[in-house]
Design a protein around this motif. Structure first.
Motif, short mmCIF file in Angstrom:
data_model
loop_
_atom_site.label_atom_id
_atom_site.label_comp_id
_atom_site.label_asym_id
_atom_site.label_seq_id
_atom_site.Cartn_x
_atom_site.Cartn_y
_atom_site.Cartn_z
N ARG A 275 0.85 -1.19 0.00
CA ARG A 275 0.00 0.00 0.00
C ARG A 275 0.89 1.25 0.00
O ARG A 275 2.03 1.21 0.43
N ARG A 276 0.35 2.36 -0.45
CA ARG A 276 1.06 3.63 -0.38
C ARG A 276 0.75 4.29 0.96
O ARG A 276 -0.36 4.19 1.46
N LEU A 277 1.76 4.97 1.49
CA LEU A 277 1.58 5.68 2.76
C LEU A 277 2.21 7.06 2.63
O LEU A 277 3.36 7.18 2.17
N LYS A 278 1.47 8.10 3.04
CA LYS A 278 1.99 9.46 2.99
C LYS A 278 2.17 9.97 4.42
O LYS A 278 1.22 9.96 5.20
N PHE A 279 3.39 10.38 4.75
CA PHE A 279 3.70 10.87 6.08
C PHE A 279 3.26 12.32 6.23
O PHE A 279 3.02 13.02 5.22
N PRO A 280 3.18 12.83 7.47
CA PRO A 280 2.74 14.22 7.70
C PRO A 280 3.56 15.25 6.94
O PRO A 280 3.05 16.30 6.53
N ARG A 281 4.88 14.99 6.74
CA ARG A 281 5.72 15.96 6.04
C ARG A 281 5.78 15.68 4.53
O ARG A 281 6.75 16.02 3.85
N ASP A 282 4.76 15.00 4.03
CA ASP A 282 4.60 14.72 2.59
C ASP A 282 5.57 13.70 2.02
O ASP A 282 5.65 13.55 0.80
N THR A 283 6.32 13.00 2.86
CA THR A 283 7.15 11.90 2.36
C THR A 283 6.22 10.74 2.00
O THR A 283 5.37 10.35 2.80
N GLU A 284 6.40 10.20 0.79
CA GLU A 284 5.53 9.09 0.35
C GLU A 284 6.35 7.81 0.23
O GLU A 284 7.48 7.82 -0.25
N VAL A 285 5.78 6.69 0.68
CA VAL A 285 6.49 5.39 0.66
C VAL A 285 5.54 4.29 0.23
O VAL A 285 4.31 4.46 0.23
N ILE A 286 6.14 3.15 -0.12
CA ILE A 286 5.38 1.90 -0.31
C ILE A 286 5.59 1.08 0.96
O ILE A 286 6.73 0.87 1.39
N ILE A 287 4.51 0.63 1.56
CA ILE A 287 4.63 -0.20 2.77
C ILE A 287 4.06 -1.59 2.46
O ILE A 287 2.97 -1.71 1.89
N THR A 288 4.82 -2.63 2.81
CA THR A 288 4.47 -4.00 2.41
C THR A 288 4.34 -4.92 3.62
O THR A 288 5.20 -4.90 4.52
N ASP A 289 3.28 -5.68 3.63
CA ASP A 289 3.08 -6.73 4.65
C ASP A 289 3.67 -8.03 4.11
O ASP A 289 3.59 -8.31 2.91
N THR A 290 4.29 -8.83 4.96
CA THR A 290 4.90 -10.09 4.50
C THR A 290 4.34 -11.28 5.27
O THR A 290 3.69 -11.12 6.30
N VAL A 291 4.63 -12.47 4.76
CA VAL A 291 4.23 -13.70 5.45
C VAL A 291 4.92 -13.76 6.82
O VAL A 291 6.07 -13.34 6.97
N GLY A 292 4.18 -14.24 7.82
CA GLY A 292 4.75 -14.33 9.16
C GLY A 292 5.80 -15.42 9.28
O GLY A 292 5.75 -16.42 8.58
N PHE A 293 6.77 -15.19 10.15
CA PHE A 293 7.80 -16.19 10.42
C PHE A 293 7.36 -17.07 11.59
O PHE A 293 6.43 -16.73 12.33
N ILE A 294 8.05 -18.17 11.75
CA ILE A 294 7.77 -19.08 12.86
C ILE A 294 9.02 -19.86 13.18
O ILE A 294 9.90 -20.01 12.32
N LYS A 295 9.12 -20.33 14.40
CA LYS A 295 10.27 -21.13 14.81
C LYS A 295 10.37 -22.37 13.94
O LYS A 295 9.37 -23.02 13.65
N ASP A 296 11.59 -22.70 13.53
CA ASP A 296 11.82 -23.89 12.70
C ASP A 296 10.96 -23.89 11.44
O ASP A 296 10.36 -24.90 11.08
N LEU A 297 10.89 -22.74 10.79
CA LEU A 297 10.15 -22.66 9.52
C LEU A 297 10.76 -23.65 8.53
O LEU A 297 11.98 -23.66 8.35
N PRO A 298 9.95 -24.54 7.93
CA PRO A 298 10.49 -25.56 7.03
C PRO A 298 11.38 -24.98 5.94
O PRO A 298 11.03 -23.98 5.31
#
Length: 426
Positions: free
Chosen positions: A300-323
């Protein structure tokens, strides 16, 4: 049912001793009939066997929730760790089982100085487990430790229900969650690579490894008991994934031309990553209180209060001993992290195992050679923990505390994110 016949000194039948198992509803799980003389054998044996079988069948009926058959499991851990470590790992296995729509009937932890190379647990304990599964009406046994091909065969030769391990359970959950073509390909590739060394003979082990929990999803119809066909399918899936990787690289190149910085949200599964993304960007990415609710990444796009714009990405969760096969299969997704300018490490502070979870996530980040990317540690769910604990944890781990579902708690985080992005892009 089992009977033993004793003999006189003249080798004539003397007494017959009979014992049989009983369904779970009885207080004792077996019954021993008083000794019988040879002329007292009319005990209604067939009727008794039918009665026992009926009781066991009733307890073994599948549970249906909203028209879907639900597996009933006994969870097993054969641990060489301390009792506390084994209990923590078992708690996580329970969460995984519930996330995979499995009803947990009972959990068993066996402490051993060394795992049995053939059965993982002792042979006697395995016999007890087989009987317990029958009495409880279990349809599946889930081991917390990864079983090698020979252990799978040895155990399933002694137990008449499906046996899977932690890795298969995680693969199955991923199979349920995959939505995009990319996600389905990744899961299928991991499933096939896991199954390949286990495709030895068409025995009872294999009939229980394919289909249902632990063997369903994108790859379930392709798990033929033929190594050549599976290897061919693996090759094709790898080629298809390479095309996905090329497509991702083109997307990243287009993003780079726009000079938009990238922030990636990482963390242990169920830490609140998707909730944070939704609150920051006013979007509606799926966010559920269960393990691996997010499988396909969202940007998703995110715009900060000072007009800085970024792409913010959600990723798959990690887990102990991930195969390992999953890590390899999700290379295309995880490669997104290589291009991140900032990582947000979300941690569930209300989870009693949060320190171990931090260690697990940071180990994976280290394995992916991402240590050089600036990272902000974020303790989520501060509303579920007392203030003194929150303050101490933040000081010790140099972190910011938030409640991801409450925008009013995010001001300090937003300010730090914007400052970090400005410093790395200047």
């Amino acid at each position: 049912m089992i009977a033993a016949i004793t003999l006189t000194k003249d080798s004539e039948p003397y007494e017959i001793h009979v014992g049989h198992i009983q369904p779970e509803k009885n207080s004792v799980n077996y019954n021993i009939i008083p000794p019988l003389k040879p002329n007292q054998l009319d005990i209604g044996c067939i009727e008794l066997i039918h009665e026992i079988e009926t009781g066991l069948t009733q307890s073994n009926r599948s549970v249906y929730i909203a028209g879907v058959s639900q597996e009933r499991a006994i969870l097993v851990s054969v641990s060489t760790d301390t009792k506390d470590k084994a209990a923590e790992s078992m708690d996580e296995l329970k969460e995984l089982a519930l996330s995979g729509n499995i009803e947990v009937l009972e959990s068993i932890i066996q402490q051993r100085s060394k795992a049995d190379p053939r059965f993982l647990m002792g042979h006697g304990k395995l016999e007890e487990l087989s009987l317990l599964a029958l009495q409880k009406g279990a349809s599946i046994i889930v081991f917390d430790q990864e079983l090698n091909p020979s252990q799978i065969r040895s155990i399933t030769n002694h137990i008449d229900i499906k046996v899977i391990d932690r890795t298969q359970l995680i693969l199955d959950i991923f199979a349920q969650r995959a939505i995009t073509k990319e996600g389905k390909l990744q899961v299928e590739l991991a499933q096939l690579k896991y199954m390949l060394p286990r495709l030895v003979t068409k025995n009872t082990a294999m009939s229980r490894l394919t289909g249902g929990i632990g063997g369903r999803g994108p790859g379930e119809t392709k798990l033929e008991l033929n190594r050549r066909l599976v290897r061919r399918r693996i090759g094709q899936a790898e080629k298809d994934l390479e095309l996905v990787i090329q497509h991702r690289q083109q997307q990243r190149a287009r993003r780079s031309k726009k000079n938009l910085p990238v922030i990636s949200i990482i963390g242990y599964t169920n830490a609140g990553k998707s909730t944070l993304l939704n609150t920051l960007t006013k979007s509606s990415v799926l966010a559920e209180k269960r393990l691996f609710a997010t499988l396909d990444p969202s940007s998703r796009r995110l715009k900060f209060p000072r007009d800085t714009e970024v792409i913010i990405t959600d990723t798959v969760g990690f887990i102990k001993d991930l195969p390992k096969d999953l890590l390899v299969a999700f290379r295309a997704t995880l490669e997104e992290l290589n291009n991140a300018d900032l990582l947000l490490h979300v941690i569930d502070l209300s989870n009693p195992r949060y320190e171990d979870q931090i260690e697990s996530v940071e180990k994976i980040i280290s394995d992916l050679n991402l240590n050089n990317i600036p990272t902000i540690r974020i303790f989520n769910k501060q509303d579920l923990v007392d203030k003194i604990t929150v303050q101490r944890a933040c000081r010790f781990f140099d972190a910011i505390s938030i409640s991801a579902n409450n925008k009013l708690t995010l001001s300090e985080l937003i300010e730090k994110m914007e400052m970090s992005i400005q410093s790395v892009t200047m």
